[in-house]
Design an enzyme around this catalytic site. Structure first.
Site, PDB file in Angstrom:
ATOM      1  CE  LYS A  85     -18.152 -53.797   8.510  1.00 33.68           C
ATOM      2  NZ  LYS A  85     -18.714 -54.850   9.427  1.00 33.68           N
ATOM      3  CG  HIS A 119     -26.619 -49.889   9.942  1.00 34.30           C
ATOM      4  ND1 HIS A 119     -25.726 -49.242  10.758  1.00 34.30           N
ATOM      5  CD2 HIS A 119     -26.207 -51.188   9.901  1.00 34.30           C
ATOM      6  CE1 HIS A 119     -24.813 -50.118  11.195  1.00 34.30           C
ATOM      7  NE2 HIS A 119     -25.101 -51.299  10.699  1.00 34.30           N
ATOM      8  CB  SER A 129     -14.657 -51.703   7.049  1.00 31.34           C
ATOM      9  OG  SER A 129     -15.271 -52.533   7.983  1.00 31.34           O
ATOM     10  CB  SER A 185      -9.548 -53.382  24.205  1.00 29.73           C
ATOM     11  OG  SER A 185      -9.529 -54.767  24.456  1.00 29.73           O
ATOM     12  N   GLY A 218      -9.899 -53.391  13.014  1.00 30.13           N
ATOM     13  CA  GLY A 218     -10.127 -52.385  14.052  1.00 30.13           C
ATOM     14  C   GLY A 218      -9.057 -51.307  14.091  1.00 30.13           C
TER      15      GLY A 218
HETATM   16  P1  A3P Z   1     -12.658 -53.042  10.216  1.00 25.52           P
HETATM   17  O1  A3P Z   1     -13.395 -53.875   9.220  1.00 25.52           O
HETATM   18  O2  A3P Z   1     -11.936 -51.884   9.587  1.00 25.52           O
HETATM   19  O3  A3P Z   1     -11.755 -53.850  11.092  1.00 25.52           O
HETATM   20  P2  A3P Z   1     -19.661 -51.942  12.788  1.00 25.52           P
HETATM   21  O4  A3P Z   1     -19.680 -52.398  14.191  1.00 25.52           O
HETATM   22  O5  A3P Z   1     -20.350 -50.623  12.570  1.00 25.52           O
HETATM   23  O6  A3P Z   1     -20.115 -53.008  11.837  1.00 25.52           O
HETATM   24  O7  A3P Z   1     -18.135 -51.630  12.409  1.00 25.52           O
HETATM   25  C1  A3P Z   1     -17.206 -52.662  12.268  1.00 25.52           C
HETATM   26  C2  A3P Z   1     -15.819 -52.059  12.252  1.00 25.52           C
HETATM   27  O8  A3P Z   1     -15.502 -51.590  13.573  1.00 25.52           O
HETATM   28  C3  A3P Z   1     -14.763 -53.079  11.881  1.00 25.52           C
HETATM   29  O9  A3P Z   1     -13.733 -52.366  11.190  1.00 25.52           O
HETATM   30  C4  A3P Z   1     -14.325 -53.560  13.252  1.00 25.52           C
HETATM   31  O10 A3P Z   1     -13.081 -54.190  13.291  1.00 25.52           O
HETATM   32  C5  A3P Z   1     -14.316 -52.240  14.023  1.00 25.52           C
HETATM   33  N1  A3P Z   1     -14.368 -52.461  15.485  1.00 25.52           N
HETATM   34  C6  A3P Z   1     -15.227 -53.225  16.163  1.00 25.52           C
HETATM   35  N2  A3P Z   1     -14.952 -53.210  17.493  1.00 25.52           N
HETATM   36  C7  A3P Z   1     -13.884 -52.405  17.636  1.00 25.52           C
HETATM   37  C8  A3P Z   1     -13.107 -52.010  18.782  1.00 25.52           C
HETATM   38  N3  A3P Z   1     -13.379 -52.448  19.995  1.00 25.52           N
HETATM   39  N4  A3P Z   1     -12.078 -51.160  18.556  1.00 25.52           N
HETATM   40  C9  A3P Z   1     -11.777 -50.712  17.314  1.00 25.52           C
HETATM   41  N5  A3P Z   1     -12.471 -51.070  16.202  1.00 25.52           N
HETATM   42  C10 A3P Z   1     -13.514 -51.910  16.363  1.00 25.52           C
END
Ligand code: A3P
Length: 285
Positions: free
Chosen positions: A47, A94, A124, A214, A247
């Site tokens: 996350k 991870h 998250s 984005s 995000g």
């Molecule tokens: P949230 O649950 O706070 O929205 P991972 O990829 O390590 O699993 O992390 C997931 C988190 O990164 C999620 O957070 C997700 O929305 C966020 N995320 C993924 N792509 C993103 C982007 N392009 N810009 C900003 N946040 C992003």
């Protein structure tokens, strides 16, 4: 879901909780994995923005590299699958750095570690637990937060994860990238990654990568896709639809009570006392 099937979702290896999507046999055999000098590790605690960073790296290298599934995902056949890839490999993980195959360090492979405010990670991850059928059922936010602070969640303690990776950085081959910095100035972050990887992307290419990576672009592309077992860089799910939630920075303020925030801060200060990385973390109490 019955308690019996819930029990079958997770197991413990080296004191850390894994889902059964990471077989104990694979985890045990990781020590024998042969890294290559040009492998790149994409490391993070779940996350933290791993998919975001993966997207950026893939655009920087396109089309000459393979983004593999996480090294800890699958069964014993995984290591052969990775061996069979003849191109440059971007390998997500991870894993705590102590569990990495030692050849990554011996061969001085580059690694990028993405780090995020742990309060936002906790929120998250709370949602991930609620929506991801590969994870056990959890009840309330306060109970989940307690589990998170104790490290009783998949991939273990966030604090220990950071500390293990900080220790791993004794060489110069690890770049720590902060999620919060990426949200503030993505093109600066992309340039940093590009320089670290020695890719030398042009200004135009960087502009294009920022657009393609984005949140809205990545989320809407994901909604058009079908799930594919190799489609995530998180061993906890193959469904990209579970990844793009909000995000944003600071969602924790919608969940933490002042008392929970203080409790978090106490644990953070105690555990991260000697951490240089933690000092750079944009961490609002
Ligand atoms: P949230 O649950 O706070 O929205 P991972 O990829 O390590 O699993 O992390 C997931 C988190 O990164 C999620 O957070 C997700 O929305 C966020 N995320 C993924 N792509 C993103 C982007 N392009 N810009 C900003 N946040 C992003």
């Amino acid at each position: 879901m019955s308690l019996q099937s819930e029990d079958n979702l997770i197991h413990t290896f080296n004191g850390i909780t894994f889902t059964t999507r990471s077989s104990p046999e694979l985890l045990k055999s990781l020590a024998t994995f042969e890294a290559r000098e040009d492998d790149i590790l994409l490391a993070s605690y779940p996350k933290s923005g791993t998919h975001w960073l993966a997207e950026i790296i893939m655009h920087l290298y396109a089309p000459s590299v393979a983004l593999t599934s996480p090294i800890e995902f699958g069964d014993l056949s995984k290591l052969d699958q990775l061996d069979r890839l003849s191109c440059k490999r971007i390998i997500p993980t991870h894993l705590d750095s102590n569990m990495l195959p030692p050849t990554f360090k011996n061969k001085q492979c580059k690694a990028i570690y993405i780090i995020r405010n742990p309060k936002d990670i906790a929120v998250s991850m709370y949602h991930y637990y609620r929506e991801n059928p590969n994870l056990p059922t959890i009840d309330t936010w306060p109970n989940f937060l307690e589990m998170f602070l104790k490290g009783n969640v998949v991939c273990g303690s966030w604090f220990d994860h950071i500390l293990s990776w900080e220790e791993y950085t004794s060489g110069k081959n690890v770049l720590f990238l902060f999620y919060e910095d990426m949200t503030k100035d993505l093109s600066k972050a992309v340039k940093k990654v590009s320089t670290f990887l020695g890719v030398n992307a042009s200004e135009n290419a960087i502009h294009d990568i920022c657009k393609k990576s984005s949140f809205s672009e990545m989320k809407s592309n994901t909604e058009k896709e079908n799930n594919d077992p190799n489609h995530t860089v998180c061993a906890l799910t193959s469904s990209r639809k579970l990844i793009f939630r909000k995000g944003t920075v600071g969602d924790w303020k919608n969940y933490f009570t002042p008392r929970q925030s203080r409790m978090f801060e106490e644990t953070f200060n105690k555990k991260m006392k000697c951490s240089e990385v933690a000092k750079h973390l944009v961490y609002e109490f």
